[in-house]
Design a protein around this motif. Structure first.
Motif, PDB file in Angstrom:
ATOM      1  N   THR A 145       0.826  -1.213   0.000  1.00 14.39           N
ATOM      2  CA  THR A 145       0.000   0.000   0.000  1.00 14.39           C
ATOM      3  C   THR A 145       0.856   1.258   0.000  1.00 14.39           C
ATOM      4  N   ARG A 146       2.157   1.130   0.254  1.00 10.05           N
ATOM      5  CA  ARG A 146       3.038   2.303   0.196  1.00 10.05           C
ATOM      6  C   ARG A 146       3.465   2.635  -1.228  1.00 10.05           C
ATOM      7  N   GLY A 147       3.114   1.762  -2.158  1.00 11.91           N
ATOM      8  CA  GLY A 147       3.452   2.016  -3.557  1.00 11.91           C
ATOM      9  C   GLY A 147       2.239   2.397  -4.383  1.00 11.91           C
ATOM     10  N   VAL A 148       1.258   3.060  -3.761  1.00 10.04           N
ATOM     11  CA  VAL A 148       0.020   3.431  -4.458  1.00 10.04           C
ATOM     12  C   VAL A 148       0.125   4.863  -4.959  1.00 10.04           C
ATOM     13  N   ASP A 149      -0.248   5.070  -6.186  1.00  3.65           N
ATOM     14  CA  ASP A 149      -0.282   6.415  -6.773  1.00  3.65           C
ATOM     15  C   ASP A 149      -1.690   6.985  -6.588  1.00  3.65           C
ATOM     16  N   TRP A 150      -1.810   7.973  -5.715  1.00  5.63           N
ATOM     17  CA  TRP A 150      -3.112   8.564  -5.416  1.00  5.63           C
ATOM     18  C   TRP A 150      -3.458   9.708  -6.366  1.00  5.63           C
ATOM     19  N   LEU A 162      -5.581   1.598 -10.650  1.00  6.94           N
ATOM     20  CA  LEU A 162      -6.493   0.687  -9.953  1.00  6.94           C
ATOM     21  C   LEU A 162      -5.797  -0.512  -9.317  1.00  6.94           C
ATOM     22  N   PRO A 163      -4.810  -1.144  -9.964  1.00  4.43           N
ATOM     23  CA  PRO A 163      -4.148  -2.267  -9.284  1.00  4.43           C
ATOM     24  C   PRO A 163      -3.583  -1.884  -7.921  1.00  4.43           C
ATOM     25  N   GLY A 164      -3.103  -0.648  -7.799  1.00  2.00           N
ATOM     26  CA  GLY A 164      -2.605  -0.202  -6.507  1.00  2.00           C
ATOM     27  C   GLY A 164      -3.702  -0.055  -5.476  1.00  2.00           C
ATOM     28  N   TYR A 165      -4.894   0.338  -5.922  1.00  3.34           N
ATOM     29  CA  TYR A 165      -6.014   0.518  -5.003  1.00  3.34           C
ATOM     30  C   TYR A 165      -6.536  -0.812  -4.454  1.00  3.34           C
ATOM     31  N   THR A 166      -6.118  -1.917  -5.059  1.00  2.00           N
ATOM     32  CA  THR A 166      -6.548  -3.242  -4.592  1.00  2.00           C
ATOM     33  C   THR A 166      -5.606  -3.826  -3.540  1.00  2.00           C
ATOM     34  N   MET A 167      -4.453  -3.212  -3.315  1.00  2.00           N
ATOM     35  CA  MET A 167      -3.425  -3.823  -2.490  1.00  2.00           C
ATOM     36  C   MET A 167      -3.745  -3.753  -1.000  1.00  2.00           C
ATOM     37  N   GLY A 168      -3.229  -4.719  -0.266  1.00  2.00           N
ATOM     38  CA  GLY A 168      -3.309  -4.747   1.183  1.00  2.00           C
ATOM     39  C   GLY A 168      -1.974  -5.210   1.755  1.00  2.00           C
ATOM     40  N   ASP A 169      -1.769  -4.982   3.045  1.00  2.00           N
ATOM     41  CA  ASP A 169      -0.517  -5.334   3.718  1.00  2.00           C
ATOM     42  C   ASP A 169      -0.720  -6.566   4.593  1.00  2.00           C
ATOM     43  N   ALA A 170       0.322  -7.390   4.722  1.00  2.00           N
ATOM     44  CA  ALA A 170       0.222  -8.607   5.538  1.00  2.00           C
ATOM     45  C   ALA A 170       1.599  -9.227   5.698  1.00  2.00           C
ATOM     46  N   THR A 200       3.724  -5.954 -15.219  1.00  2.00           N
ATOM     47  CA  THR A 200       3.543  -5.440 -13.855  1.00  2.00           C
ATOM     48  C   THR A 200       4.905  -5.027 -13.318  1.00  2.00           C
ATOM     49  N   THR A 201       5.054  -3.769 -12.984  1.00  2.00           N
ATOM     50  CA  THR A 201       6.360  -3.280 -12.551  1.00  2.00           C
ATOM     51  C   THR A 201       6.237  -2.261 -11.419  1.00  2.00           C
ATOM     52  N   ILE A 202       7.247  -2.244 -10.571  1.00  2.00           N
ATOM     53  CA  ILE A 202       7.598  -1.092  -9.733  1.00  2.00           C
ATOM     54  C   ILE A 202       9.049  -0.827 -10.107  1.00  2.00           C
ATOM     55  N   SER A 203       9.276   0.143 -10.944  1.00  2.00           N
ATOM     56  CA  SER A 203      10.536   0.213 -11.679  1.00  2.00           C
ATOM     57  C   SER A 203      11.643   1.007 -11.005  1.00  2.00           C
ATOM     58  N   GLY A 204      11.371   1.583  -9.837  1.00  2.00           N
ATOM     59  CA  GLY A 204      12.392   2.385  -9.176  1.00  2.00           C
ATOM     60  C   GLY A 204      13.373   1.570  -8.355  1.00  2.00           C
ATOM     61  N   GLY A 205      14.546   2.146  -8.116  1.00  2.00           N
ATOM     62  CA  GLY A 205      15.523   1.566  -7.211  1.00  2.00           C
ATOM     63  C   GLY A 205      16.584   0.707  -7.848  1.00  2.00           C
ATOM     64  N   THR A 216       8.293   4.776  -8.256  1.00  2.00           N
ATOM     65  CA  THR A 216       8.042   3.982  -7.045  1.00  2.00           C
ATOM     66  C   THR A 216       6.630   3.413  -6.997  1.00  2.00           C
ATOM     67  N   TYR A 217       5.825   3.664  -8.023  1.00  2.00           N
ATOM     68  CA  TYR A 217       4.431   3.232  -8.009  1.00  2.00           C
ATOM     69  C   TYR A 217       4.227   1.936  -8.787  1.00  2.00           C
ATOM     70  N   LEU A 218       3.261   1.152  -8.333  1.00  2.00           N
ATOM     71  CA  LEU A 218       2.882  -0.071  -9.028  1.00  2.00           C
ATOM     72  C   LEU A 218       2.168   0.272 -10.333  1.00  2.00           C
ATOM     73  N   ARG A 219       2.607  -0.328 -11.419  1.00  2.00           N
ATOM     74  CA  ARG A 219       1.961  -0.197 -12.722  1.00  2.00           C
ATOM     75  C   ARG A 219       1.652  -1.592 -13.257  1.00  2.00           C
ATOM     76  N   ALA A 220       0.430  -1.788 -13.746  1.00  2.00           N
ATOM     77  CA  ALA A 220       0.046  -3.112 -14.250  1.00  2.00           C
ATOM     78  C   ALA A 220      -0.931  -2.972 -15.402  1.00  2.00           C
ATOM     79  N   ASN A 221      -0.858  -3.913 -16.323  1.00  2.00           N
ATOM     80  CA  ASN A 221      -1.770  -3.975 -17.457  1.00  2.00           C
ATOM     81  C   ASN A 221      -2.652  -5.212 -17.280  1.00  2.00           C
TER      82      ASN A 221
END
Length: 330
Positions: A145-150, A162-170, A200-205, A216-221
């Motif tokens: 959830t820390r990689g969500v683009d708001w 939207l893929p980021g809005y579906t994420m949860g932590d565990a 599906t990528t988080i391309s930073g770092g 730093t944001y999740l991107r997915a097709n």
């Protein structure tokens, strides 16, 4: 496997609250009420506290599984941190988990997106069977959830995010040890379609994008991910059943990585997997990355849906390009 546990942060964020966060920016698109749940099937997800790291969630789950199994931390001779998420690029997050857990053993990270846990299981089994280690702890800590683009200034940007809005932590953990009762993994197989690595990528770092918040944001097709599963996943599953000599009805429960409810139902229908055998977690936990399978197993174990002597299947999907199946007798 002699134990499995999950660790869920205390904060719950509903899909309505997700929409409220998006709408709170005056420059953002205003999503209609209920659209996130309608598109994803997710009602709520857990959110880690700002001072709670991936390693904290993993260590918490490890403490639980060791206590449940009656195993001392000093008896663990290998700790594998198997997650999509990590505390830092360097060092391996396994070191941080060990420092918080109190084990004193060899450690390393395994990283293969949402298939990380299954690959950790694969390694644990192999290293135990070869006699290199006897008691292996596989730990997972996910805080996606820390990689969500708001920032969603249009409907197109909302769909992109939207893929980021579906994420949860565990967090989750599973404990493996040598046994002589015939239990354990009796079949596993993995395959990849690496030409689709960029779906599906988080391309930073990394070396491609060493810095920059935009990476730093999740991107997915999502639509292309479904096509990749049809290309790779369906023939893979059919072949795995044939080689193992099993049918889905042979398993007490089937644990499947879950990104959204519509995607899950489509996949189960196309693969012919009976819905009533599947432990569904995505509605109340969202997409929890590599923690999805062990958390589902822990929940089923805790309520008595599975137990010693049962046969289970774990089916992992990583970014649409990697698939794995593990079949075991508990």
């Amino acid at each position: 496997m002699i134990g499995v546990s999950g660790a869920l942060p205390g904060t719950v964020r509903t899909s309505t609250e997700v929409e409220e966060i998006i709408s709170s920016s005056p420059d953002n698109f205003k999503p209609r009420e209920g659209i996130v749940e309608a598109m994803s099937g997710i009602q709520e997800r857990r959110i880690a506290a700002s001072d709670e790291q991936c390693s904290d969630l993993a260590a918490w789950a490890c403490h639980k599984v060791l206590e449940q199994a009656g195993v001392n931390a000093s008896d663990v001779d290998l700790l594998i941190y198997a997650s999509a998420g990590q505390d830092l690029i360097e060092p391996a997050t396994a070191h941080i988990v060990q420092a918080k857990l109190g084990t004193n053993c060899a450690v390393f990270d395994v990283k293969n997106a949402c298939n990380s846990f299954l690959n950790g299981m694969q390694l644990a089994e192999s290293l135990i069977l070869t006699g290199v280690y006897r008691t292996v702890l596989v730990a997972v800590g996910e805080a996606p959830t820390r990689g969500v683009d708001w920032t969603a200034r249009s409907l197109d940007e909302f769909k992109r995010n939207l893929p980021g809005y579906t994420m949860g932590d565990a967090g989750a953990a599973a404990l493996f040890s040598a046994t002589d009762d015939g239990s354990g993994i009796f079949f596993s197989d993995f395959s990849s379609l690496s030409k689709h690595w960029n779906l599906t990528t988080i391309s930073g770092g990394g070396s491609m994008h060493p810095r920059g918040d935009e990476f730093t944001y999740l991107r997915a097709n999502s639509s292309h991910l479904k096509r990749a599963f049809r290309e790779l996943g369906l023939p893979f599953l059919q072949r795995a059943k044939q080689v193992a000599g099993v049918e889905y009805q042979d398993f007490q429960r089937i644990f499947v990585h879950q990104v959204s409810l519509p995607y899950l139902y489509d996949m189960l229908t196309e693969a012919g997997i009976p819905v009533d055998r599947v432990e569904i977690t995505v509605v109340n936990l969202g997409n929890i990355a590599a923690a999805s399978i062990p958390v589902a197993m822990a929940q089923a174990w805790e309520r008595g849906a599975i137990g010693p002597g049962d046969r289970v299947m774990c089916l992992g999907l990583a970014s649409g390009i990697s698939i794995g199946v593990v079949m075991m007798d508990l």
